[in-house]
Each structure stands twice: as C-alpha cells, then as structure tokens.
Scaffold this motif. Structure first.
Motif, PDB file in Angstrom:
ATOM      1  N   GLU A  43      -5.049  11.488  -5.471  1.00 54.36           N
ATOM      2  CA  GLU A  43      -4.536  12.044  -6.726  1.00 54.36           C
ATOM      3  C   GLU A  43      -3.013  11.939  -6.730  1.00 54.36           C
TER       4      GLU A  43
ATOM      5  N   TRP B 248      -2.950   4.307  -5.569  1.00 53.47           N
ATOM      6  CA  TRP B 248      -3.909   4.987  -6.435  1.00 53.47           C
ATOM      7  C   TRP B 248      -4.913   4.001  -7.017  1.00 53.47           C
ATOM      8  N   TRP B 249      -4.461   2.850  -7.494  1.00 52.06           N
ATOM      9  CA  TRP B 249      -5.332   1.856  -8.124  1.00 52.06           C
ATOM     10  C   TRP B 249      -6.350   1.298  -7.120  1.00 52.06           C
ATOM     11  N   THR B 250      -5.911   1.099  -5.907  1.00 56.07           N
ATOM     12  CA  THR B 250      -6.782   0.500  -4.886  1.00 56.07           C
ATOM     13  C   THR B 250      -7.951   1.409  -4.530  1.00 56.07           C
ATOM     14  N   TYR B 251      -7.699   2.728  -4.476  1.00 62.05           N
ATOM     15  CA  TYR B 251      -8.728   3.654  -3.997  1.00 62.05           C
ATOM     16  C   TYR B 251      -9.171   4.647  -5.062  1.00 62.05           C
ATOM     17  N   LYS B 252      -8.947   4.322  -6.321  1.00 62.82           N
ATOM     18  CA  LYS B 252      -9.286   5.260  -7.395  1.00 62.82           C
ATOM     19  C   LYS B 252     -10.795   5.494  -7.514  1.00 62.82           C
ATOM     20  N   ASP B 253     -11.614   4.535  -7.047  1.00 58.88           N
ATOM     21  CA  ASP B 253     -13.067   4.696  -7.132  1.00 58.88           C
ATOM     22  C   ASP B 253     -13.659   5.302  -5.865  1.00 58.88           C
TER      23      ASP B 253
ATOM     24  N   THR C 287       3.082   3.966  -4.899  1.00 58.33           N
ATOM     25  CA  THR C 287       2.258   5.038  -5.451  1.00 58.33           C
ATOM     26  C   THR C 287       1.155   4.520  -6.359  1.00 58.33           C
ATOM     27  N   LEU C 288       1.518   3.638  -7.307  1.00 57.87           N
ATOM     28  CA  LEU C 288       0.531   3.150  -8.263  1.00 57.87           C
ATOM     29  C   LEU C 288      -0.485   2.221  -7.611  1.00 57.87           C
ATOM     30  N   ILE C 289      -0.014   1.353  -6.725  1.00 59.44           N
ATOM     31  CA  ILE C 289      -0.930   0.425  -6.053  1.00 59.44           C
ATOM     32  C   ILE C 289      -1.915   1.192  -5.175  1.00 59.44           C
TER      33      ILE C 289
ATOM     34  N   SER D 185       0.817  -1.210   0.000  1.00 60.53           N
ATOM     35  CA  SER D 185       0.000   0.000   0.000  1.00 60.53           C
ATOM     36  C   SER D 185       0.853   1.263   0.000  1.00 60.53           C
TER      37      SER D 185
END
Length: 393
Positions: free
Chosen positions: A85, A64-69, A60-62, A57
């Motif tokens: 963001e 963002w991907w996990t909580y992008k919605d 950075t990418l993980i 967690s």
C-alpha cells in the motif's frame, strides 16, 4: 516541407519531455520508508532486502504496480501472501503472511519446513510448539528446496499426519519412524503407536477422542496400530515412570468398615489389572485415567451401599436395587459406545436411553437405532451390544 519539420520537432520535443518526466519519476519517487507488518520469524530488514533488489524495484510506483495483485516474488518463498500500500510518494506499507513452520529435522542445526515440505529455515534456534521428525532417512538440506527424504512417500506421510493432527487441534512433540516405517506420535506423556501408514485419519480421530478423557499428567502407551474406524478395542498401557494425579473425594469411613476402605485404597492406587471404556482397554496398571463418569458414579453408589449396610440401613440398599431394576426396564444403558453417525463421523460416549441412541448430551445420534434384539445399529451397519460395548458383527 517546413510544416513536416516542425511537426517532427514537436514530436521529438514531446518525447524528450516524457522521457525526462519518467527519469525524474524514477529518481524522485524512491522508497525511503518501508514498514512491514504480519511478520514473526522474518525481520522487516530481511523482507525489505528481498523485496527491493535493484534500482527499478526501489521506485514507489513500480514497486506498487509489480505486486498490486498480491504476487509473491521468487526471492521470498517463505511468504504465503504479500500486499503493498502506497502511503506517500516516498513511503509504502507492506503486509505479509508467512508460511507456517509445521515440523523440523534435527541435523545438528534445525531444518524447519512448511506444509508443502519446503525447507524455510536452517537455524540454531529451537522454536516451541513445532514437532521434530525422527527416524526418517534424509539427505542434505538445502534452503527453499523440498525435504530430501529417500522416499517421497515418507514426506507425504509426514505432511498428511501433521495436517490431520492440526485439524484435530493436537500438537505433537515428536513423530518417529521405525526401521520398518511404523509411526509413533509423542504428545506430552502419551506415546501413541499408529503402526503403518494406513487409516491415519481414523487413528488420529481416535487419538483425539481418547486424549480428551485423560488428564495432563496421564502417562503411557496407546496402541492404535490396528484401528480402522470399526469399533476395534484400543489398548492403553499406563507408565510406571510418571505419577498420575487423580482428584478423589474423601469421606469419613467407620472403623469397622475395613472392606470398603481397602476397596477405595485399591481404586486410588490403580491396582486393577485391566479396564475397558468405550473400546479402550487399560492393562498393567492404573485404570483411573480413563474411568467414565458413569463408572465413578457406580463405584460411589457401591461404597455408599456398603457403608449403609455397616450402619444397619438395609432399606437404602433395597431402594437402590429397585432403582436399578427401574433403569433396566426403561431400556437405559450407561456403557459408553463409539458409533458412526449418518455423516460418517465417529461419535464417542454414546449410550442407549429410552430406546434411543443418544450422545453424551442426550441428543439422538442420526443414523443410529436400536434393533429388535436390543442391539445398537450405527450408520455403517455395525451391530453393538449396548450392555458391554462389544461389536457383534
């Protein structure tokens, strides 16, 4: 055969490159800077610790991907929403919306809960503008669990009442439950007795309308126990403990006009026993705090008439009487009424003018009319005497 070996070797080499890239990404793309906005009760450090809980967690990418919605993790039940963001490979900005603290219980420390009845904070810090709940039987509080009331209906009542108060723009200081589950709401110097858990929407609506007619220093008890929204009389008992400040206009009174002077003194000190305005009755003390503008005007005209008589100006009194007769002929009424309009909403400070039912601004109230007997009929077929405000049916 040799070609197959070459292809296998290339595939393995490609897979190895992908794995190395991923590992490099995990190692390199780390959150080194995290900024938080939208928080008030919870620190940025707390939000960061609850958001980044393990090695993955922290990528950075993980992250963002996990909580992008906008998903809120289970580790952060105090948040209503979450937005992440990516600012750079090493920096992210987090925008949060915290759940609202709507009430608390004083158990030595303060247990604050949200609109769902979930305990969000147990702290020694006392926050302003949040009502305390007293008298309800509760158990031991656990962080991020439901308020442990002995009866689930008690919690539902608390949450419903808090929602109604917020909808009306009212902030209570205390909500108290008696041994027989009767509810009392304290707002400033006003004690509002709501009685049992029934017709709370109507009771709170009446409470809002009445409080709007009071000053900030008005003190006493409002009896709303029997309110059902059908134009019941509401009794107000002024308190002797807090001085009610009223602004009065002083005029020079002739020395020989002792009767007028005594009458004005009685009005200022509030010595009247009872008074009624739009179904609100005051007893045992001051009636000034809920005196309508029309009643004040009538008092001023009466005092002016008495002064004119002392000075020998009897013609003014006759003119005033003529004006009063003209007003009656026009079908006007200065008594404040409370009616239901066609939308089922309570409308206050209503009166009859030119044969129409109008509000305080002179706008006709939809769904209300004057029948052949001169009585006001509202949208719920309540029949009201416009001269007295009494309910006829």
């Amino acid at each position: 055969m040799r070609n197959k070996r070459k292809r296998r070797f290339k595939n393995l080499l490609l897979l190895l490159v992908v794995i190395l890239v991923l590992l490099a990404g995990l190692l390199i793309l780390r959150v080194r800077k995290l900024t938080v906005s939208g928080n008030s009760h919870y620190s940025a450090e707390t939000i960061k610790d609850d958001l980044i809980t393990d090695f993955f967690s922290g990528n950075t990418l993980i992250l963002w991907w996990t909580y992008k919605d906008g998903t809120v993790p289970d580790t952060m039940p105090y948040l209503e929403s979450l937005k992440i963001e990516v600012k750079s490979p090493f920096s992210v900005a987090v925008t949060v919306t915290e759940k609202e603290l709507v009430g608390y219980f004083d158990m030595g420390s303060y247990a604050y809960f949200d609109t769902d009845g979930i305990v969000l904070e147990i702290t020694d810090e006392l926050y302003d503008g949040i009502p305390v709940i007293t008298g309800a039987s509760v158990g031991e509080f656990t962080l991020y669990q439901k308020v442990p009331t002995e009866s689930s209906s008690t919690l539902r009542t608390v949450l419903s009442l808090l929602e109604l108060l917020e909808y009306q723009g009212l902030t209570a200081d205390e909500i108290r439950f008696s041994d027989n589950s009767e509810i009392t709401v304290y707002i400033g110097y006003i004690e509002a007795d709501l009685g049992q858990d029934e017709y709370l929407e109507e009771k709170v609506a009446n409470l809002k309308a009445i409080l709007d007619t009071f000053t900030s220093t008005t003190a006493g008890t409002l009896h709303l126990e029997n309110v059902t929204g059908k134009n019941e009389d509401i009794t107000f008992s002024p308190s002797d403990e807090v001085i009610i400040e009223t602004e009065t206009e002083t005029e020079e009174i002739p020395e020989n006009d002792t009767a007028s002077s005594d009458a004005e003194d009685e009005s200022v000190t509030g010595a009247a026993d009872t008074s009624t305005l739009g179904g609100i009755t005051t007893d045992g003390g001051t009636a000034d705090s809920i005196t309508s503008s029309s009643q004040e005007d009538s008092s001023d005209e009466a005092a002016s008439s008495q002064e004119g008589s002392a000075d020998g100006a009897s013609s003014d009194a006759e003119d005033a009487a003529d004006d009063s007769d003209d007003s009656s002929d026009d079908g006007e009424s200065d008594v404040d009424l409370m009616v239901f309009n066609s939308s089922g909403e309570l409308v206050y400070h209503v009166h009859v003018k030119d044969g129409l039912v109008v509000d305080a601004y002179g706008n006709e109230v939809p769904g209300c009319s004057v029948n052949e007997d001169g009585y006001v009929v509202d949208a719920y077929w309540n029949i009201i005497d416009p001269a007295t405000g009494d309910l006829m049916n």
